[in-house]
Design a protein around this motif. Structure first.
Motif, short mmCIF file in Angstrom:
data_model
loop_
_atom_site.label_atom_id
_atom_site.label_comp_id
_atom_site.label_asym_id
_atom_site.label_seq_id
_atom_site.Cartn_x
_atom_site.Cartn_y
_atom_site.Cartn_z
N ASP A 5 0.86 -1.18 0.00
CA ASP A 5 0.00 0.00 0.00
C ASP A 5 0.89 1.23 0.00
O ASP A 5 2.11 1.13 0.05
CB ASP A 5 -0.90 -0.01 1.23
CG ASP A 5 -2.14 0.83 1.05
OD1 ASP A 5 -2.31 1.47 -0.02
OD2 ASP A 5 -2.95 0.86 1.98
N THR A 6 0.28 2.39 -0.05
CA THR A 6 1.04 3.64 -0.04
C THR A 6 0.49 4.58 1.03
O THR A 6 -0.67 4.50 1.42
CB THR A 6 0.97 4.35 -1.40
OG1 THR A 6 -0.38 4.63 -1.71
CG2 THR A 6 1.60 3.53 -2.49
N THR A 7 1.36 5.47 1.49
CA THR A 7 0.99 6.51 2.43
C THR A 7 1.62 7.81 1.95
O THR A 7 2.83 7.86 1.69
CB THR A 7 1.51 6.19 3.85
OG1 THR A 7 1.00 4.93 4.25
CG2 THR A 7 1.10 7.25 4.83
N ASP A 28 6.71 10.88 -5.29
CA ASP A 28 5.30 11.23 -5.41
C ASP A 28 4.42 9.99 -5.26
O ASP A 28 4.92 8.86 -5.26
CB ASP A 28 5.01 11.94 -6.74
CG ASP A 28 5.43 11.12 -7.94
OD1 ASP A 28 4.99 9.95 -8.06
OD2 ASP A 28 6.19 11.64 -8.77
N HIS A 29 3.12 10.22 -5.15
CA HIS A 29 2.18 9.13 -4.91
C HIS A 29 2.13 8.14 -6.07
O HIS A 29 2.09 6.91 -5.85
CB HIS A 29 0.78 9.70 -4.65
CG HIS A 29 -0.24 8.63 -4.42
ND1 HIS A 29 -0.42 8.05 -3.19
CD2 HIS A 29 -1.08 8.01 -5.27
CE1 HIS A 29 -1.35 7.12 -3.30
NE2 HIS A 29 -1.77 7.09 -4.54
N ASP A 33 2.81 4.23 -5.76
CA ASP A 33 1.74 3.30 -6.08
C ASP A 33 2.22 2.26 -7.09
O ASP A 33 1.95 1.06 -6.94
CB ASP A 33 0.54 4.07 -6.63
CG ASP A 33 -0.71 3.23 -6.67
OD1 ASP A 33 -0.98 2.50 -5.70
OD2 ASP A 33 -1.44 3.31 -7.68
N ALA A 34 2.95 2.69 -8.09
CA ALA A 34 3.49 1.75 -9.09
C ALA A 34 4.47 0.78 -8.43
O ALA A 34 4.46 -0.42 -8.74
CB ALA A 34 4.17 2.52 -10.22
N ALA A 35 5.30 1.26 -7.52
CA ALA A 35 6.25 0.40 -6.83
C ALA A 35 5.53 -0.62 -5.94
O ALA A 35 5.93 -1.79 -5.87
CB ALA A 35 7.22 1.23 -5.99
N ALA A 36 4.46 -0.19 -5.28
CA ALA A 36 3.68 -1.10 -4.44
C ALA A 36 3.05 -2.20 -5.28
O ALA A 36 3.08 -3.38 -4.91
CB ALA A 36 2.62 -0.32 -3.66
#
Length: 54
Positions: A5-7, A28-29, A33-36
């Protein structure tokens, strides 16, 4: 299976993290998100490969 997930951080960066202990901070988000998503896919592929070999 990993559930990444991301924060979003107050400084504009974002952290991608997973219950397995993996984490990283990104600029950046969208990048986080892509890495997650990539982390979850790679973990799933590794688990499938292990299951097929055993």
């Amino acid at each position: 299976m990993c559930y990444a997930d991301t924060t979003d951080n107050p400084d504009g960066t974002a952290a991608a993290h997973c219950y397995c202990g993996w984490s990283n901070t990104y600029p950046d988000h969208d990048t986080a998100d892509a890495a997650a998503e990539n982390h979850a896919r790679e973990a799933e592929a590794a688990e499938a490969e292990f299951a097929a070999a055993h």
